[in-house]
Design a protein around this motif. Structure first.
Motif, mmCIF file in Angstrom:
data_model
loop_
_atom_site.group_PDB
_atom_site.id
_atom_site.type_symbol
_atom_site.label_atom_id
_atom_site.label_comp_id
_atom_site.label_asym_id
_atom_site.label_seq_id
_atom_site.Cartn_x
_atom_site.Cartn_y
_atom_site.Cartn_z
ATOM 1 N N ARG A 20 0.859 -1.193 0.000
ATOM 2 C CA ARG A 20 0.000 0.000 0.000
ATOM 3 C C ARG A 20 0.896 1.245 0.000
ATOM 4 N NH1 ARG A 20 -4.307 -0.497 4.695
ATOM 5 N NH2 ARG A 20 -5.148 1.291 3.552
ATOM 6 N N PRO A 21 1.364 1.642 -1.185
ATOM 7 C CA PRO A 21 2.277 2.790 -1.263
ATOM 8 C C PRO A 21 1.647 4.111 -0.835
ATOM 9 C CG PRO A 21 1.516 2.149 -3.451
ATOM 10 C CD PRO A 21 1.050 1.089 -2.507
ATOM 11 N N LYS A 22 0.350 4.232 -0.910
ATOM 12 C CA LYS A 22 -0.334 5.467 -0.560
ATOM 13 C C LYS A 22 -0.791 5.436 0.894
ATOM 14 C CE LYS A 22 -4.135 8.477 -2.003
ATOM 15 N NZ LYS A 22 -5.296 8.628 -2.913
ATOM 16 N N VAL A 23 -0.646 6.582 1.553
ATOM 17 C CA VAL A 23 -1.079 6.676 2.945
ATOM 18 C C VAL A 23 -2.598 6.546 3.025
ATOM 19 C CG1 VAL A 23 -1.160 8.126 5.004
ATOM 20 C CG2 VAL A 23 0.864 8.161 3.522
ATOM 21 N N PRO A 24 -3.120 5.609 3.821
ATOM 22 C CA PRO A 24 -4.576 5.411 3.911
ATOM 23 C C PRO A 24 -5.285 6.658 4.444
ATOM 24 C CG PRO A 24 -3.373 3.567 4.891
ATOM 25 C CD PRO A 24 -2.378 4.646 4.632
ATOM 26 N N THR A 25 -6.552 6.750 4.097
ATOM 27 C CA THR A 25 -7.350 7.903 4.517
ATOM 28 C C THR A 25 -7.484 7.980 6.031
ATOM 29 O OG1 THR A 25 -8.648 7.761 2.484
ATOM 30 C CG2 THR A 25 -9.577 9.053 4.278
ATOM 31 N N ASP A 26 -7.611 6.831 6.706
ATOM 32 C CA ASP A 26 -7.782 6.863 8.160
ATOM 33 C C ASP A 26 -6.535 7.410 8.856
ATOM 34 O OD1 ASP A 26 -6.310 4.627 7.466
ATOM 35 O OD2 ASP A 26 -6.875 3.549 9.296
ATOM 36 N N VAL A 27 -5.356 7.201 8.250
ATOM 37 C CA VAL A 27 -4.130 7.761 8.819
ATOM 38 C C VAL A 27 -4.124 9.275 8.659
ATOM 39 C CG1 VAL A 27 -1.613 7.803 8.719
ATOM 40 C CG2 VAL A 27 -2.841 5.648 8.387
ATOM 41 N N GLU A 28 -4.561 9.738 7.500
ATOM 42 C CA GLU A 28 -4.634 11.178 7.266
ATOM 43 C C GLU A 28 -5.632 11.834 8.215
ATOM 44 O OE1 GLU A 28 -5.626 11.470 3.163
ATOM 45 O OE2 GLU A 28 -3.554 11.231 2.469
ATOM 46 N N LYS A 29 -6.741 11.162 8.448
ATOM 47 C CA LYS A 29 -7.734 11.702 9.381
ATOM 48 C C LYS A 29 -7.166 11.751 10.796
ATOM 49 C CE LYS A 29 -11.946 10.315 6.911
ATOM 50 N NZ LYS A 29 -13.170 9.476 6.978
ATOM 51 N N CYS A 30 -6.405 10.740 11.159
ATOM 52 C CA CYS A 30 -5.800 10.718 12.481
ATOM 53 C C CYS A 30 -4.781 11.845 12.627
ATOM 54 C CB CYS A 30 -5.126 9.374 12.730
ATOM 55 S SG CYS A 30 -4.660 9.095 14.448
ATOM 56 N N GLN A 31 -4.040 12.117 11.556
ATOM 57 C CA GLN A 31 -3.094 13.223 11.566
ATOM 58 C C GLN A 31 -3.822 14.557 11.732
ATOM 59 O OE1 GLN A 31 -0.817 13.722 7.975
ATOM 60 N NE2 GLN A 31 0.654 15.114 8.927
#
Length: 370
Positions: free
Chosen positions: A313-324
């Motif tokens: 999964r080369p792209k950062v998942p959406t849930d990680v971005e939301k957590c950030q």
């Protein structure tokens, strides 16, 4: 020399020209702030209610506003302590990234036995009034839907029974702070805030204990003085030639009694409550810091999980971005609230300490024998 607090806020160490000039300046700042306000809340008129199952006190909460969120320009409702507690819990649930002002402790203050005494009720009324004014002055909390309900609803119990129904989306997101994540290390700026709060709480706790002991000793001394003064008056009735000077001593002791009683009341009603409020305030700030740490720990854990699966999964998942985003939101809100808290603290303690100094000067002027 210029000093700064852990949050970077500069501290003005210059001495004011006089206590009156500083108080006037603080009053002027308050007057300028009043011109920009659109919401005013006061707590007054405590009433005792005696029911079959319980006895309790309610307070009148009066609201005047020009905000569009309110249907009327003025409201008047009655609330008891548990209603204020409900409001604070709802604010913590729905605004987890913000510092919620503390409530006065539910049970009686140390040294006060009767929670229905006029002195205790008045002390609590002042604390509840300050609690609501803190919320009213906050740019986010004052627009909270639960705060609106608290100020306007005639029957608050109907809203309490709805439970989670009134929780906003932000409130539901509070669940994320209950995860089992552990933070590696707190960022330096927030670590400095944590250290400052620990030291601040320790120092205030020491001052509070000493102040309590001073008041206790003053009251014990006051009991002795009240017995001491009349002895000279009685003696003066027996010694005609010494009557005048003995009556003078008796009057002097009586004057000392009155002055000491006033000083003790000022410390009990004005000095101690502010210390207790800020001790509780520091605890509230520590709790918000812990929530922030948990959110950051969750973000770090998600990043580690993504790193392990980077090939798939080369792209950062959406849930990680939301957590950030949650971490950044928490940081921004906490910094803003910390700065607001520091500003309020400086102003409150200036007024408190200068007022206490004036009270002590007045006390010694009253008891001074020329």
């Amino acid at each position: 020399q210029d000093l700064s607090l852990p949050n970077g806020t500069p501290v003005d160490t210059s001495s004011p020209a006089s206590s009156s000039s500083l108080l006037n300046r603080l009053q002027l700042d308050d007057d300028l702030d009043v011109e920009t306000r659109d919401l005013f809340v006061t707590v007054d008129d405590p009433k005792k209610h005696v029911c079959t199952m319980e006895t309790y006190i309610t307070y009148r909460v009066t609201t005047k506003t020009t905000r569009a969120e309110f249907d009327l320009p003025e409201y008047s409702v009655r609330r008891r302590y548990q209603d204020f507690d409900w409001l604070r819990n709802k604010l913590e649930e729905s605004q987890p990234t913000h510092l919620i002002p503390p409530l006065p402790e539910k049970f009686v203050v140390k040294g006060v036995v009767d929670r229905f005494s006029e002195e205790f009720v008045e002390t609590r009324r002042k604390a509840l009034d300050k609690f609501l004014k803190r919320i009213t002055d906050h740019p986010v909390l004052s627009f909270n839907e639960h705060f609106n309900v608290f100020l306007t609803a005639k029957d608050l119990n109907a809203y309490k029974k709805q439970g989670m129904a009134l929780l906003s989306k932000m409130g539901e997101s509070v669940k994320y702070v209950t995860g089992g994540y552990k933070l590696r290390s707190r960022p330096l700026e927030f670590a400095a805030v944590g250290d400052y709060l620990d030291t601040f709480s320790l120092k205030l706790g020491t001052i509070d204990r000493i102040a309590q002991r001073i008041i206790k000793e003053q009251l014990e001394y006051l009991v002795e003085l009240r017995e001491y003064g009349p002895v000279y008056s009685t003696w003066g009735g027996l010694e005609v030639e010494l009557s005048e000077p003995l009556e003078g001593v008796s009057a002097c002791v009586g004057n000392c009694c009155t002055a000491l009683e006033e000083l003790s009341e000022d410390m009990t009603e004005d000095f101690l409550p502010v210390l207790r409020e800020y001790i509780l305030y520091a605890e509230s700030m520590k709790n918000v810091l812990k929530k922030r740490d948990q959110v950051q720990a969750e973000y770090e854990a998600k990043l580690e999980a993504v790193a392990l699966k980077r090939e798939d999964r080369p792209k950062v998942p959406t849930d990680v971005e939301k957590c950030q985003d949650r971490v950044e939101c928490f940081n921004a809100d906490l910094k803003a609230d910390m700065e607001r808290w520091q500003n309020n603290k400086r102003q409150d303690f200036r007024q408190l300490l200068m007022g206490m100094a004036d009270k002590n000067i007045q006390y010694y002027e009253k008891v001074c024998v020329t």
